[in-house]
Design an enzyme around this catalytic site. Structure first.
Site, PDB file in Angstrom:
ATOM      1  N   CYS A  21       0.826  -1.217   0.000  1.00 42.19           N
ATOM      2  CA  CYS A  21       0.000   0.000   0.000  1.00 42.19           C
ATOM      3  C   CYS A  21       0.859   1.267   0.000  1.00 42.19           C
ATOM      4  O   CYS A  21       1.782   1.393   0.804  1.00 42.19           O
ATOM      5  CB  CYS A  21      -0.887  -0.026   1.235  1.00 42.19           C
ATOM      6  SG  CYS A  21      -2.010   1.348   1.284  1.00 42.19           S
ATOM      7  N   ARG A  59     -12.783   0.203  -4.434  1.00 43.88           N
ATOM      8  CA  ARG A  59     -12.188   0.220  -3.094  1.00 43.88           C
ATOM      9  C   ARG A  59     -11.809   1.642  -2.667  1.00 43.88           C
ATOM     10  O   ARG A  59     -11.692   1.943  -1.482  1.00 43.88           O
ATOM     11  CB  ARG A  59     -10.960  -0.692  -3.115  1.00 43.88           C
ATOM     12  CG  ARG A  59     -10.340  -0.889  -1.799  1.00 43.88           C
ATOM     13  CD  ARG A  59      -9.305  -1.988  -1.797  1.00 43.88           C
ATOM     14  NE  ARG A  59      -9.078  -2.381  -0.429  1.00 43.88           N
ATOM     15  CZ  ARG A  59      -8.240  -1.760   0.389  1.00 43.88           C
ATOM     16  NH1 ARG A  59      -7.502  -0.772  -0.047  1.00 43.88           N
ATOM     17  NH2 ARG A  59      -8.125  -2.132   1.629  1.00 43.88           N
TER      18      ARG A  59
END
Ligand code: RVP
Length: 503
Positions: free
Chosen positions: A319, A418
């Site tokens: 991430c 998302r």
């Protein structure tokens, strides 16, 4: 004036557990890792209890049906990824729910026209040495034969030799009819000294395979997570856009629990999604929400009826949200804050809403820390991506086996839902990377090793259950110099591999 949170936010590696008194009762064999998955009222039990505190991340490169089955066999649950058409996701859920223990649908099937080169490639990629051959190469195509490592000699046979020339053809293969019980299949395996028994229907199509080792291991799985019909439990990811179409398909396919998959869960979109599900299904459909990183976010989702709340923004190994958007919070601090809010919520309302620590678990001991800080269970991406059962390819990179692992916010996954904030349906900028992780063998072996460490540490803290650990754990922040002291230091480590293996 903006709000400034007191103090720095910290991550797992900055904490250690200080051992407490351990009695003779505190041995790993006495430790239970059972933990609630969904909300329950004081004095009641959670409608779903996990046997181990691990769930797999809602990601293309992690949670497919094969991993879901392997994890349920160990006592945890997978959330099948939602970044695919709803019908495809529902088909994966159905595959898990209809899995008959011991009967494996082939995930590496050959055609007669493939070559030895193709076989070797597939062995390399999947790690399987026994492969069925079907006319069209699909796992349920017309059964033509079987290839094992005993059928070819890598040093002698030309690489372009056709599979049809060295496979054991169907007429010489011992097979069993569809509908054969596992006990009978196992008798055939022993009688004929087989490694694998193909199950074939009356039209000659391959249905599944029974492996000798699967039958053996099935008998030694005390932690299996099963529903009331003795099927494996499985979860599924949803988003805040197409829930009205997706949720009914997933429920119909048999999903045991859903989870809204979003990088940022403190939003009206999540409220609307939860409301829709509750209006249409009452409390029959269980659904988790997130992700949040503070008490306010937790309370919002708990009040909206989330069955569990996921914590973590920007800590995932793949991430880059913190770098691209500048949002997030150190995972340990976020978790501690949210768990405190969960306990207050329980005091006030009598409703316990389990907390999931999502992302950023690097070492096995981070799991014990997360539990000690109050997490009821952990969601893991990188950890599971490394195993045979994850859906990605195993590749050789500079002589070392790796598995591919990519983020849902990467250009490869393009899971725009998302990161959705309303507006156009697209991923405007990437928040994740595409990467490799060191290959780590089978999920069962990996999970067994990890949980043994977790249990040992719990014993050091005098705890034989997760709630006991949460009460008794004593944690200390460590300085950056102490962190250096925690690894091998001031010696020349002989085997450089030791420093890259999972600790
Ligand atoms: P990790 O276990 O550290 O690999 O983290 C997995 C988590 O990272 C997921 O459960 C999800 O919350 C988050 N994630 C997934 N994709 C991305 C991204 O592309 N940024 N982040």
């Amino acid at each position: 004036m903006a709000t400034f949170f007191e103090g720095e936010s910290h991550t797992f590696s900055e904490y250690l557990l200080v051992p407490g008194y351990s009695s003779a009762e505190n041995i790993p064999a006495n430790v239970s890792l059972k933990t609630p998955l969904v909300r329950f009222k004081r004095g009641e039990e959670s409608p779903i209890t996990l046997n181990i505190p691990m769930v797999s991340a809602i990601m293309q490169s992690v949670s497919g049906p094969r991993l879901a089955i392997a994890l349920a066999q160990e006592g945890g649950i997978s959330f099948i990824y939602g970044s695919q058409p709803a019908a495809a996701e529902a088909a994966m859920v159905r595959e898990v729910k209809s899995y008959k223990a011991g009967f494996v649908v082939s995930d590496s099937t050959l055609t007669p026209d493939m070559t030895l080169e193709d076989v070797l490639d597939m062995v390399d990629r999947t790690g399987h040495s026994t492969m069925p051959v079907t006319e069209d190469g699909t796992p349920t195509g017309k059964f033509c034969g079987i290839v094992t490592s005993r059928d070819y000699r890598v040093s002698r046979d030309p690489r372009d030799k056709k599979v049809r020339e060295f496979m054991t053809p169907a007429e010489k293969t011992i097979v069993a009819e569809d509908g054969t019980s596992l006990k009978v299949a196992n008798d055939l395996i022993w009688e004929h000294k087989l490694n694998a028994l193909p199950i074939v229907d009356k039209d000659g199509n391959l249905v599944s395979l029974v492996f000798r080792k699967d039958y053996d291991s099935h008998k030694s799985r005390p932690n299996e997570l099963l529903d009331q019909h003795k099927r494996y439990m499985v979860g599924a990811g949803i988003n805040t856009r197409d829930y009205a179409e997706r949720v009914p398909l997933l429920v119909e396919a048999g999903a045991d629990v859903l989870c809204i998959d979003s990088s940022e869960g403190f939003s009206e979109w999540q409220k609307r999604t939860l409301e829709w599900i509750h209006q249409n299904y009452g409390d029959k459909v269980k659904v988790g929400a997130g992700n949040v990183v503070d008490a306010e976010g937790f309370r919002f989702l708990a009040d909206c009826g989330a069955d569990f709340v996921k914590v973590g923004i920007g800590g995932g190994s793949i991430c880059i949200t913190r770098e691209t958007k500048g949002i997030g919070r150190g995972q340990a601090t976020a978790l501690i804050d949210v768990c405190r809010a969960r306990d207050e919520y329980f005091e006030e309302t009598g409703v316990y809403v389990p907390v999931c620590s999502d992302g950023g678990i690097v070492y096995d001991y981070h799991m014990t820390l997360a539990l000690a800080m109050g997490a009821d269970f952990m969601m893991l991406g990188r950890y599971f991506a490394r195993f045979d059962e994850s859906p990605t390819s195993r590749v050789n990179v500079n002589g070392q086996y790796m598995k591919e692992y990519w983020g849902e916010g990467s250009a490869r996954a393009r899971n725009w839902q998302r990161y959705d904030l309303g507006g156009a349906a697209k991923l405007s900028f990437v928040e994740g990377v595409d990467s490799y992780v060191p290959y780590a063998g089978s999920l069962k072996d990996g999970v067994d090793g990890t949980l043994y460490k977790v249990k040992s540490t719990m014993c050091n803290c005098g705890a034989n259950s997760i709630p006991e650990l949460q009460q008794k754990a004593r944690l200390t922040l460590v300085s950056s110099t102490s962190i250096v002291e925690g690894g091998a230091h001031d010696v020349v480590v002989k085997d450089s591999q030791q420093s890259v293996t999972y600790r």
